[in-house]
Design a protein around this motif. Structure first.
Motif, PDB file in Angstrom:
ATOM      1  N   LEU A 194      61.501  31.197  46.640  1.00 19.64           N
ATOM      2  CA  LEU A 194      62.659  31.684  46.175  1.00 19.64           C
ATOM      3  C   LEU A 194      64.083  31.353  47.114  1.00 19.64           C
ATOM      4  O   LEU A 194      64.834  30.413  46.291  1.00 19.64           O
ATOM      5  CB  LEU A 194      62.675  33.396  45.625  1.00 19.64           C
ATOM      6  CG  LEU A 194      60.948  33.258  44.549  1.00 19.64           C
ATOM      7  CD1 LEU A 194      61.345  34.401  44.012  1.00 19.64           C
ATOM      8  CD2 LEU A 194      61.715  32.597  43.321  1.00 19.64           C
ATOM      9  N   VAL A 195      63.963  31.979  48.055  1.00 19.14           N
ATOM     10  CA  VAL A 195      64.750  31.943  48.356  1.00 19.14           C
ATOM     11  C   VAL A 195      65.956  30.229  49.113  1.00 19.14           C
ATOM     12  O   VAL A 195      66.975  30.029  48.984  1.00 19.14           O
ATOM     13  CB  VAL A 195      65.957  32.365  50.377  1.00 19.14           C
ATOM     14  CG1 VAL A 195      66.726  31.894  50.929  1.00 19.14           C
ATOM     15  CG2 VAL A 195      65.443  34.270  49.875  1.00 19.14           C
ATOM     16  N   ASN A 196      64.730  29.974  49.113  1.00 17.17           N
ATOM     17  CA  ASN A 196      64.859  27.834  49.426  1.00 17.17           C
ATOM     18  C   ASN A 196      65.352  27.857  48.305  1.00 17.17           C
ATOM     19  O   ASN A 196      66.783  25.942  48.233  1.00 17.17           O
ATOM     20  CB  ASN A 196      64.150  27.128  50.217  1.00 17.17           C
ATOM     21  CG  ASN A 196      63.637  27.180  50.923  1.00 17.17           C
ATOM     22  OD1 ASN A 196      64.352  27.550  51.861  1.00 17.17           O
ATOM     23  ND2 ASN A 196      62.244  27.271  51.729  1.00 17.17           N
ATOM     24  N   PHE A 197      65.312  27.891  46.938  1.00 18.02           N
ATOM     25  CA  PHE A 197      65.672  27.458  45.517  1.00 18.02           C
ATOM     26  C   PHE A 197      66.616  27.489  45.535  1.00 18.02           C
ATOM     27  O   PHE A 197      67.327  27.379  44.308  1.00 18.02           O
ATOM     28  CB  PHE A 197      64.533  28.004  44.293  1.00 18.02           C
ATOM     29  CG  PHE A 197      65.196  28.123  42.726  1.00 18.02           C
ATOM     30  CD1 PHE A 197      65.175  26.386  42.529  1.00 18.02           C
ATOM     31  CD2 PHE A 197      65.515  28.704  42.593  1.00 18.02           C
ATOM     32  CE1 PHE A 197      65.160  25.978  41.319  1.00 18.02           C
ATOM     33  CE2 PHE A 197      65.949  28.654  40.893  1.00 18.02           C
ATOM     34  CZ  PHE A 197      65.784  27.917  40.560  1.00 18.02           C
ATOM     35  N   PHE A 198      67.279  29.217  45.793  1.00 12.12           N
ATOM     36  CA  PHE A 198      68.673  29.569  45.128  1.00 12.12           C
ATOM     37  C   PHE A 198      69.802  29.287  45.912  1.00 12.12           C
ATOM     38  O   PHE A 198      71.078  28.973  45.534  1.00 12.12           O
ATOM     39  CB  PHE A 198      68.190  31.347  46.136  1.00 12.12           C
ATOM     40  CG  PHE A 198      67.764  32.267  44.942  1.00 12.12           C
ATOM     41  CD1 PHE A 198      68.087  32.105  43.302  1.00 12.12           C
ATOM     42  CD2 PHE A 198      66.864  32.732  45.291  1.00 12.12           C
ATOM     43  CE1 PHE A 198      67.032  32.585  42.359  1.00 12.12           C
ATOM     44  CE2 PHE A 198      66.676  34.054  43.821  1.00 12.12           C
ATOM     45  CZ  PHE A 198      66.533  33.899  43.082  1.00 12.12           C
ATOM     46  N   LYS A 199      69.002  28.321  47.618  1.00  7.93           N
ATOM     47  CA  LYS A 199      69.945  27.869  48.380  1.00  7.93           C
ATOM     48  C   LYS A 199      70.651  26.021  47.779  1.00  7.93           C
ATOM     49  O   LYS A 199      71.914  25.889  48.084  1.00  7.93           O
ATOM     50  CB  LYS A 199      69.519  27.041  49.947  1.00  7.93           C
ATOM     51  CG  LYS A 199      68.807  28.282  50.861  1.00  7.93           C
ATOM     52  CD  LYS A 199      68.450  27.621  51.371  1.00  7.93           C
ATOM     53  CE  LYS A 199      68.308  28.717  52.676  1.00  7.93           C
ATOM     54  NZ  LYS A 199      67.392  27.959  54.543  1.00  7.93           N
ATOM     55  N   LEU A 200      70.027  26.153  46.159  1.00 12.82           N
ATOM     56  CA  LEU A 200      70.556  24.651  45.727  1.00 12.82           C
ATOM     57  C   LEU A 200      71.990  25.151  45.052  1.00 12.82           C
ATOM     58  O   LEU A 200      72.399  24.107  44.582  1.00 12.82           O
ATOM     59  CB  LEU A 200      69.328  24.087  44.870  1.00 12.82           C
ATOM     60  CG  LEU A 200      67.824  23.692  45.959  1.00 12.82           C
ATOM     61  CD1 LEU A 200      67.549  23.964  44.475  1.00 12.82           C
ATOM     62  CD2 LEU A 200      67.970  22.801  46.266  1.00 12.82           C
TER      63      LEU A 200
END
Length: 301
Positions: free
Chosen positions: A206-212
């Motif tokens: 999820l954190v990798n997704f939010f980084k976008l």
């Protein structure tokens, strides 16, 4: 709430980061900001020298960047009103939010003169999680800090020990982008780190997704900690609460302190001047108005 001022070590770190400027020159820049604001038809006529000084220092004493962030500070509240309405401490959303999560600001600065803001989910809560309220809570605390001190850098510490998957999924891409815009464009803050502790297994993806939806400079400053030992590499034990292996005191006390302290701003919020976007002059992004009302080219870095 007592916010410890910078000591000699912090002062040296501040000078190394080019925050220092001769006080006389700073006062001249504040005069220039007051005059500039008086000539902006869409912005309120702000004369609070302490508040303006904090913005100026936060932008490393760059007058043109300070103008830009002050304008954004007021206009974004009109463009994204859902993140800024009903900010007094008796607002209903605050009473609901504290049943699910808690927030605090640590009294001591890190060696780099950064302030630490902790957000944590709580156990056995009986409330419904609302991502919008959590965002508003952080923005309210940021306002509190900016009115009281120059914030040289802000570190977010997110404790996910009791966080449910549904909590994080409620942070929509639009909400995440708007929050990042509010912090990155409309405050003089420099986000020096975002640290996740007590992460559930689902957090990494999820954190990798939010980084976008985050600026690249913030993406690089996100760290997920499986243990507190790696956290100490960024935030010393003497700054952290006891609950994180630190020695600074109880996190519950810090949470109670900030709840009481932010009540001091209730009257300020009720009387806060607003921008009038209908009066905003039409101008391109690479120009700025000087003191005489004429336009001049700016260097964009």
């Amino acid at each position: 709430m007592v916010l410890s001022p910078p000591n000699e070590q912090h002062e040296q770190a501040i000078k190394n980061l080019y925050f220092y400027k001769d006080p006389k020159e700073t006062e001249e820049d504040i005069d220039a900001l007051i005059e500039w604001l008086s000539k902006q038809p869409h912005l309120p006529n702000i004369t609070d020298r302490v508040w303006l000084r904090h913005f100026l220092i936060g932008r490393k004493n760059n007058l043109q960047r300070t103008k830009k962030v002050i304008e954004s500070y007021f206009t974004i509240r009109v463009e994204i009103p859902e993140l800024f309405n009903e900010m007094s401490s008796d607002a209903e959303w605050i009473q609901k939010a504290v049943k699910v999560g808690k927030m605090s600001v640590l009294p001591k600065l890190t060696p780099e003169a950064n302030r630490v803001h902790i957000i944590r989910s709580i156990e056995n809560n009986d409330g419904d999680f609302d991502a919008m309220s959590m965002c508003k809570g952080s923005l309210k605390i940021i306002d509190y800090l900016m009115r009281r001190e120059p914030v040289y850098g802000l570190v977010f510490l997110l404790d996910l020990k009791h966080c449910q998957l549904s909590y994080l999924l409620s942070f929509t891409p639009t909400l995440t982008k708007n929050l990042m815009r509010c912090i990155d464009e409309a405050t003089p803050l420099r986000v020096r780190g975002v640290h996740y502790v007590n992460p559930p297994k689902f957090v990494s993806r999820l954190v990798n997704f939010f980084k976008l939806f985050m600026p690249s400079k913030i993406q690089k400053r996100i760290v997920i900690h499986e243990t507190f030992d790696t956290l100490y590499e960024y935030i010393p034990k003497d700054v952290l609460p006891d609950e994180y292996g630190g020695t600074a005191g109880s996190i519950e006390k810090f949470e109670d302190d900030i709840m009481r302290a932010t009540k001091e701003d209730d009257e300020w919020y009720r009387n806060m001047p607003k921008a009038d976007l209908s009066k905003r002059p039409v101008q391109s992004n690479n120009i700025d108005m000087d003191m005489s009302g004429t336009f001049k080219k700016l260097d964009i870095d």
